[in-house]
Design a protein around this motif. Structure first.
Motif, PDB file in Angstrom:
ATOM      1  N   ILE A  36       0.845  -1.199   0.000  1.00 35.24           N
ATOM      2  CA  ILE A  36       0.000   0.000   0.000  1.00 35.24           C
ATOM      3  C   ILE A  36       0.879   1.246   0.000  1.00 35.24           C
ATOM      4  N   VAL A  37       1.940   1.229   0.796  1.00 35.31           N
ATOM      5  CA  VAL A  37       2.894   2.347   0.836  1.00 35.31           C
ATOM      6  C   VAL A  37       3.559   2.503  -0.527  1.00 35.31           C
ATOM      7  N   ASP A  38       4.012   1.390  -1.115  1.00 36.02           N
ATOM      8  CA  ASP A  38       4.680   1.459  -2.419  1.00 36.02           C
ATOM      9  C   ASP A  38       3.774   2.023  -3.503  1.00 36.02           C
ATOM     10  N   PHE A  39       2.466   1.780  -3.403  1.00 38.86           N
ATOM     11  CA  PHE A  39       1.532   2.336  -4.385  1.00 38.86           C
ATOM     12  C   PHE A  39       1.617   3.865  -4.378  1.00 38.86           C
ATOM     13  N   LEU A  40       1.523   4.467  -3.200  1.00 40.11           N
ATOM     14  CA  LEU A  40       1.566   5.931  -3.119  1.00 40.11           C
ATOM     15  C   LEU A  40       2.932   6.470  -3.529  1.00 40.11           C
ATOM     16  N   VAL A  41       3.993   5.859  -3.034  1.00 39.78           N
ATOM     17  CA  VAL A  41       5.337   6.320  -3.392  1.00 39.78           C
ATOM     18  C   VAL A  41       5.554   6.170  -4.896  1.00 39.78           C
ATOM     19  N   GLY A  42       5.073   5.072  -5.465  1.00 42.05           N
ATOM     20  CA  GLY A  42       5.173   4.890  -6.912  1.00 42.05           C
ATOM     21  C   GLY A  42       4.430   5.959  -7.693  1.00 42.05           C
ATOM     22  N   LYS A  43       3.254   6.350  -7.195  1.00 39.05           N
ATOM     23  CA  LYS A  43       2.485   7.424  -7.853  1.00 39.05           C
ATOM     24  C   LYS A  43       3.260   8.743  -7.823  1.00 39.05           C
ATOM     25  N   ILE A  44       3.917   9.035  -6.696  1.00 38.83           N
ATOM     26  CA  ILE A  44       4.729  10.258  -6.590  1.00 38.83           C
ATOM     27  C   ILE A  44       5.887  10.192  -7.587  1.00 38.83           C
ATOM     28  N   LEU A  45       6.570   9.062  -7.631  1.00 44.00           N
ATOM     29  CA  LEU A  45       7.690   8.897  -8.564  1.00 44.00           C
ATOM     30  C   LEU A  45       7.221   8.994 -10.007  1.00 44.00           C
ATOM     31  N   ASP A  46       6.056   8.413 -10.320  1.00 36.65           N
ATOM     32  CA  ASP A  46       5.497   8.542 -11.671  1.00 36.65           C
ATOM     33  C   ASP A  46       5.300  10.012 -12.027  1.00 36.65           C
ATOM     34  N   TYR A  47       4.742  10.788 -11.102  1.00 37.85           N
ATOM     35  CA  TYR A  47       4.517  12.214 -11.355  1.00 37.85           C
ATOM     36  C   TYR A  47       5.840  12.938 -11.625  1.00 37.85           C
ATOM     37  N   LEU A  48       6.890  12.514 -10.931  1.00 33.23           N
ATOM     38  CA  LEU A  48       8.203  13.142 -11.094  1.00 33.23           C
ATOM     39  C   LEU A  48       8.996  12.556 -12.267  1.00 33.23           C
ATOM     40  N   ASN A  49       8.357  11.662 -13.039  1.00 34.02           N
ATOM     41  CA  ASN A  49       8.994  11.001 -14.183  1.00 34.02           C
ATOM     42  C   ASN A  49      10.224  10.192 -13.784  1.00 34.02           C
ATOM     43  N   ILE A  50      10.133   9.529 -12.638  1.00 34.65           N
ATOM     44  CA  ILE A  50      11.192   8.639 -12.179  1.00 34.65           C
ATOM     45  C   ILE A  50      10.668   7.214 -12.339  1.00 34.65           C
ATOM     46  N   ASN A  51      11.310   6.456 -13.226  1.00 41.25           N
ATOM     47  CA  ASN A  51      10.869   5.086 -13.480  1.00 41.25           C
ATOM     48  C   ASN A  51      10.905   4.268 -12.199  1.00 41.25           C
ATOM     49  N   ASN A  52       9.881   3.444 -12.040  1.00 39.72           N
ATOM     50  CA  ASN A  52       9.824   2.582 -10.864  1.00 39.72           C
ATOM     51  C   ASN A  52       8.913   1.401 -11.152  1.00 39.72           C
ATOM     52  N   GLU A  53       9.119   0.374 -10.384  1.00 38.58           N
ATOM     53  CA  GLU A  53       8.289  -0.828 -10.462  1.00 38.58           C
ATOM     54  C   GLU A  53       7.689  -1.108  -9.090  1.00 38.58           C
ATOM     55  N   LEU A  54       7.312  -0.061  -8.390  1.00 40.13           N
ATOM     56  CA  LEU A  54       6.837  -0.230  -7.015  1.00 40.13           C
ATOM     57  C   LEU A  54       5.442  -0.833  -6.930  1.00 40.13           C
ATOM     58  N   PHE A  55       4.667  -0.682  -7.996  1.00 42.43           N
ATOM     59  CA  PHE A  55       3.339  -1.289  -7.996  1.00 42.43           C
ATOM     60  C   PHE A  55       2.972  -1.640  -9.433  1.00 42.43           C
ATOM     61  N   LYS A  56       2.045  -2.559  -9.582  1.00 42.93           N
ATOM     62  CA  LYS A  56       1.595  -2.969 -10.914  1.00 42.93           C
ATOM     63  C   LYS A  56       0.714  -1.866 -11.487  1.00 42.93           C
ATOM     64  N   LYS A  57       1.121  -1.345 -12.617  1.00 35.27           N
ATOM     65  CA  LYS A  57       0.389  -0.257 -13.261  1.00 35.27           C
ATOM     66  C   LYS A  57      -0.908  -0.798 -13.869  1.00 35.27           C
ATOM     67  N   TRP A  58      -1.880   0.081 -13.985  1.00 26.89           N
ATOM     68  CA  TRP A  58      -3.164  -0.304 -14.572  1.00 26.89           C
ATOM     69  C   TRP A  58      -2.957  -0.645 -16.032  1.00 26.89           C
ATOM     70  N   GLU A  59      -3.638  -1.660 -16.477  1.00 29.27           N
ATOM     71  CA  GLU A  59      -3.580  -2.043 -17.890  1.00 29.27           C
ATOM     72  C   GLU A  59      -4.956  -2.523 -18.301  1.00 29.27           C
ATOM     73  N   ASP A  60      -5.145  -2.666 -19.609  1.00 28.23           N
ATOM     74  CA  ASP A  60      -6.424  -3.204 -20.087  1.00 28.23           C
ATOM     75  C   ASP A  60      -6.659  -4.546 -19.422  1.00 28.23           C
ATOM     76  N   THR A  61      -7.854  -4.707 -18.909  1.00 22.17           N
ATOM     77  CA  THR A  61      -8.190  -5.918 -18.169  1.00 22.17           C
ATOM     78  C   THR A  61      -9.487  -6.487 -18.677  1.00 22.17           C
ATOM     79  N   LYS A  62      -9.512  -7.784 -18.846  1.00 24.41           N
ATOM     80  CA  LYS A  62     -10.758  -8.447 -19.183  1.00 24.41           C
ATOM     81  C   LYS A  62     -11.369  -8.905 -17.862  1.00 24.41           C
ATOM     82  N   TYR A  63     -12.511  -8.332 -17.557  1.00 26.24           N
ATOM     83  CA  TYR A  63     -13.145  -8.622 -16.278  1.00 26.24           C
ATOM     84  C   TYR A  63     -14.577  -9.067 -16.525  1.00 26.24           C
ATOM     85  N   GLU A  64     -14.923 -10.172 -15.917  1.00 25.51           N
ATOM     86  CA  GLU A  64     -16.285 -10.669 -16.067  1.00 25.51           C
ATOM     87  C   GLU A  64     -16.956 -10.711 -14.721  1.00 25.51           C
ATOM     88  N   ILE A  65     -18.236 -10.367 -14.705  1.00 25.09           N
ATOM     89  CA  ILE A  65     -19.021 -10.383 -13.454  1.00 25.09           C
ATOM     90  C   ILE A  65     -19.692 -11.731 -13.307  1.00 25.09           C
TER      91      ILE A  65
END
Length: 193
Positions: free
Chosen positions: A164-193
């Motif tokens: 959970i911490v890495d998600f927020l820190v990763g978002k900050i780094l993304d904003y600063l254009n610093i590459n990171n792999e702290l969390f899985k980025k959103w991607e197209d997802t096939k989701y069924e209900i």
């Protein structure tokens, strides 16, 4: 980078951000308020000064600044840091920055970022928010400040507090254009209900 730590809850975010920046070889100047140091120790059972000194054993690119030292390099626009990130940011510090009060090094560094057109990231950690808090955030947002609240997402299915911490820190780094792999980025997802 300048990383500010205030007395709001959420020191774990600052600790993780500093660790990542330092390990990436980015010069990191840390400015903590007295309450920020107290909350850091209370929440993490770690003395900030001691922890920074321990980081300096393996990394030479981190410096703990004296918040009362307005003669520090980070108090001047001629010091070419790229961004100021304040996390967690108390509502008191947010209000001081919003109204141009530079009575300590942390607020001065934020003021320098604003006047020099550099990135300023505020990570408020307060709930609920009152109208004054929101007005101060709005005022800063209209000046180009990034308001990145400590609000975790859950689409990456975190299984620990660290994730959970890495998600927020990763978002900050993304904003600063610093590459990171702290969390899985959103991607197209096939989701069924």
């Amino acid at each position: 980078m300048v990383v500010g730590i205030t007395g709001a809850s959420g020191s774990i975010y600052a600790k993780r951000l500093i660790e990542v920046l330092v390990k990436e070889g980015i010069q990191t100047n840390v400015v903590a308020t007295e309450k920020g140091k107290q909350v850091f120790k209370y929440e993490l059972s770690i003395d900030l000064d001691t922890w920074i000194n321990e980081l300096n054993i393996n990394y030479k690119n981190v410096k703990l600044e004296d918040n009362n030292n307005l003669f520090s390099g980070v108090a001047s626009g001629s010091n070419k840091y790229d961004a100021v990130i304040i996390l967690p940011c108390s509502m008191g510090t947010l209000a001081e920055i919003s109204h141009g009060l530079s009575k300590n090094l942390l607020c001065r560094a934020a003021d320098v970022a604003l006047k020099e057109g550099r990135k300023l990231v505020i990570v408020p950690r307060e709930t609920p928010l009152n109208t004054i808090h929101l007005e101060n955030m709005h005022r800063l947002s209209t000046m180009g400040v990034a308001i990145i609240p400590a609000m975790p997402g859950f689409y990456h299915h975190p299984s620990s507090i660290d994730e959970i911490v890495d998600f927020l820190v990763g978002k900050i780094l993304d904003y600063l254009n610093i590459n990171n792999e702290l969390f899985k980025k959103w991607e197209d997802t096939k989701y069924e209900i």
